[in-house]
Design a protein around this motif. Structure first.
Motif: not given
Lengths: 419, 293
Positions: A192, A218-221, A225-229, B214, B263-264
């Motif tokens: 993001x 899909x976005x991620x922050x 540290x959590x990529x499971x979703x 992590x 995810x954002x």
């Protein structure tokens, strides 16, 4: 002690903690007041100020970037009449520290030119400083195009493949797979950030135009540290080609989590995420097959590649079968651009250097190119070569070239149980 | 439309993550509930525990599950010394002083971590062979299953200690009323020393568990503190059961919420819950029951 008035006390605590937490998480960041730059050093010496991430989240690349700069400066000292002095400091992978370090170096020295760090985050911090101080700025490891278009850059030049080039290169890479076997389902994990969005747009536009199905975006922050979703979503969407540009060490973390969730794509391309040598030291064979677009890969020829390889081997040595890490080439290319700029300008005056950067064509280890006025490499002139991790090295897989540093693109990535 | 299978898998992953959140928050909750101290260094103590485990794993190859014990012991001692020699001088001196001291301690630990260990991300491998586990249509990570089970054991162990031991009874009595506990002959100074020791030991154990999942850097303290704080507020200060439930709710909300929002929004989801609970039910879902209810 918990008393009857504890709920009031706790609310007071929460307010206090909230305020302190906000202060803590922002790291008490202060503003750096930019003074007048000390550009236009004496004619006897060309002074370059640079920061590299020797610690922090990008630290696994810091050493290689520094080596590339130092080798490049050695070459400049051979080519140019003036002595080239390189001031280099650790920016700790922090934009604030980039600004502080550059401020300190420019205040205390007659700096003629600034070289950027690594990643859009750090390079844009350096370029903002350079723009404010009217100093020529060269920044590699910076694929983000939008700042060039939106920030009114006058002093920032980026000799590096950009998002559009990375997307084209990805299409080229996939075309190495015979048509009958070629996967079609593309998944994009989008950090993001501005560059995350730009790169995802470039991939989507280029690949959907070439007939691929974008089955997931899909976005991620950034820093997640959590990529499971994301892994579950990719599995559910039947993603075959996974593309992303995570910051180190996010890419490493995500591969570990792919393994523990027993999912893998058939093609994995992590721009910037799989660039560092830490990729292999952290993952070992788990990191094999991953592709990256680091700007330079060891199989490239011409443009001074042979001289760089010889200089590297002489200075640092290479074990049997070991290839030069990719960040070295990107950094060396910055020094080559600087050298050719000074030669063309026949001056160290910032305006003369700026004119040369705008008008000259450059020949470096990453290719031949010129710059647009906003500092972008001219459209279509640069190929973004793709590397693939194999046996501990980043081998060239695209463009399809011959040589010991090149391999045939390894496809598909086997399931975890078959490795 | 999100597939049911995907929701199910995300829900289970959220539960596993929530267990880790809960154990990361448990020490903070206990210290807050029993001593009325907001341990702003809790996240950094967790970071220290993680590094103890990582260093042991790097040096010997021993699984961080063993390192967790060492981390807990080291942090237990650290917590006791901290209370005996530092915090006892500021506890009871108003709200701000302990907060300021612990905030300073957090900054010191972060700086020491950076100087001694560098700021590169480090992690440990669980070191136990095991494949992903299929539950219906869901595939779950083996390391996460292991850490979840260990987290549950730690939480239940803490609950049982507070519920069924004489020392636990003394801790709960002190939490309810320090002066009454003193009248009953309880050495509340020692109880505070022990409580902070237990709280920091739990932080150390949580850090060791997190190091298997992590990457850890010297800067992770603040983010884990905020996450732990959200769990504590959600579950209720000082409540072991509340901490567990709060952690699970947070983990599930994040993991399932991002399926629809993206995810954002992960942190926005967790901190919106945090703010919502503060506004609607400031005492948390389980209120305050003095621990070990």
């Amino acid at each position: 002690m918990v008393d009857s008035n504890s709920s009031h006390n706790r609310r007071t605590y929460l307010k206090t903690v909230g305020a302190l937490g906000a202060v803590g998480t922002t790291g008490l960041a202060g503003c750096t007041r930019l003074g007048m730059g000390g550009g236009g050093g004496g004619d006897s010496t060309i002074t370059v100020a640079a920061t590299v991430p020797e610690s922090g989240r990008f630290s696994s690349l810091g050493t290689d970037v520094k080596r590339g700069y130092e080798l490049g400066v050695s070459k400049m000292n051979e080519q140019l009449d003036q002595e080239v002095e390189l001031l280099i400091q650790d920016d700790e992978s922090s934009a604030d520290v980039v600004r502080q370090n550059l401020q300190q170096m420019v205040s205390n020295n007659d700096v003629d030119m600034i070289w950027g760090s690594f990643s859009s985050l750090l390079v844009t911090a350096g370029s903002a400083f350079a723009e404010n101080n009217d100093l020529p700025f060269l920044g590699a490891f910076f694929a983000y195009e939008q700042p060039h278009r939106n920030e009114g850059y006058e002093w920032t030049y980026s000799p590096f493949p950009k998002s559009r080039d990375v997307a084209r290169s990805t299409k080229g890479l996939l075309e190495l797979i015979p048509e009958g076997e070629r996967p079609t389902n593309v998944g994009i994990w989008e950090p993001n950030t501005g560059w995350g969005s730009e790169q995802a747009d470039a991939w989507e536009e280029t690949l959907s135009g070439a007939g691929y199905d974008i089955v997931l975006r899909e976005t991620f922050q950034i820093g997640s540290e959590d990529f499971s979703t994301l892994i579950s979503q990719s599995d559910s969407a039947d993603v075959e080609i996974l593309l992303s540009n995570p910051s180190p060490p996010g890419g490493i973390t995500s591969v570990n989590q792919m393994q523990s969730n027993n999912w893998t794509p058939k093609v994995l391309k992590y721009v910037r995420g799989a660039d560092p040598s830490a990729w292999w030291s952290a993952l070992g064979e788990k990191g094999a097959y991953a592709c990256m677009c680091p700007g330079w890969v060891p199989g490239l020829t011409g443009g001074g590649n042979d001289q760089m390889r010889s200089a590297y081997e002489e200075e640092y040595g290479l074990d049997e079968g070991q290839l030069i890490n990719t960040a070295v080439g990107g950094a060396y290319n910055v020094a080559q651009v600087a050298s050719q700029t000074v030669q063309a300008a026949d001056s160290t005056d910032p305006s003369d250097l700026q004119s040369a950067l705008r008008s000259e064509s450059f020949e470096t280890v990453i290719g031949s190119f010129s710059f647009e006025n906003n500092g972008l490499p001219a459209e279509g002139e640069l190929t973004a070569p793709t590397g693939q991790w194999w046996n501990g090295n980043q081998h060239t897989v695209f463009p399809d070239v011959d040589g010991e540093a090149a391999i045939d693109f390894k496809y598909p990535i086997p399931a975890w149980g078959e490795r | 439309m999100v597939a049911t299978d995907l929701v199910f898998e995300s829900l289970l992953n959220g539960l596993l993550l929530g267990g880790i959140y809960a154990v990361a928050a448990l020490g903070l909750s206990l210290v807050f509930g029993i001593m009325d101290i907001v341990n702003l260094a809790h996240g950094h103590m967790l970071m220290v525990g993680a590094y103890v485990s990582i260093l042991l794993f790097t040096a010997t190859g021993i699984t961080p599950l063993v390192g967790m014990v060492l981390a807990a012991v080291v942090l237990f001692g650290f917590g006791m010394l901290l209370q005996r020699f530092v915090l006892k001088n500021v506890v009871g001196e108003g709200i701000e002083q302990p907060i300021i001291v612990l905030f300073g301690l957090a900054l010191v630990l972060q700086s020491l971590g950076r100087i001694v260990l560098g700021s590169d991300a480090q992690a440990a491998d669980i070191g136990i062979p095991g494949d992903a586990i299929a539950i219906g249509s869901a595939t779950l990570s083996f390391p996460r299953m292991v850490t979840f089970v260990v987290a549950l054991v730690l939480i239940l162990g803490t609950w049982a200690f507070l519920k069924y031991t004489t020392t636990g009874l003394a801790i709960r009595a002190t939490a309810q009323s320090t002066s009454a506990a003193q009248y009953m002959g309880i050495d509340t100074d020692n109880i505070y020393v022990l409580t902070l020791g237990i709280g920091t030991a739990l932080a150390g154990a949580a850090g060791a568990l997190l190091s298997m999942l992590f990457p850890i850097t010297p800067f992770v303290g603040w983010s884990y503190l905020l996450k732990a704080f959200a769990v504590v507020v959600l579950g209720g200060v000082g409540s072991v059961a509340g901490t567990l439930v709060g952690g699970l709710i947070l983990g599930v909300s994040e993991n399932v919420g991002v399926l629809w929002l993206g995810g954002g929004f992960r942190d926005i989801i967790s901190f919106s819950i945090f703010l919502g609970v503060l506004l609607i039910r400031p005492q948390g879902l389980f209120g305050n029951s003095g621990g070990g209810e």
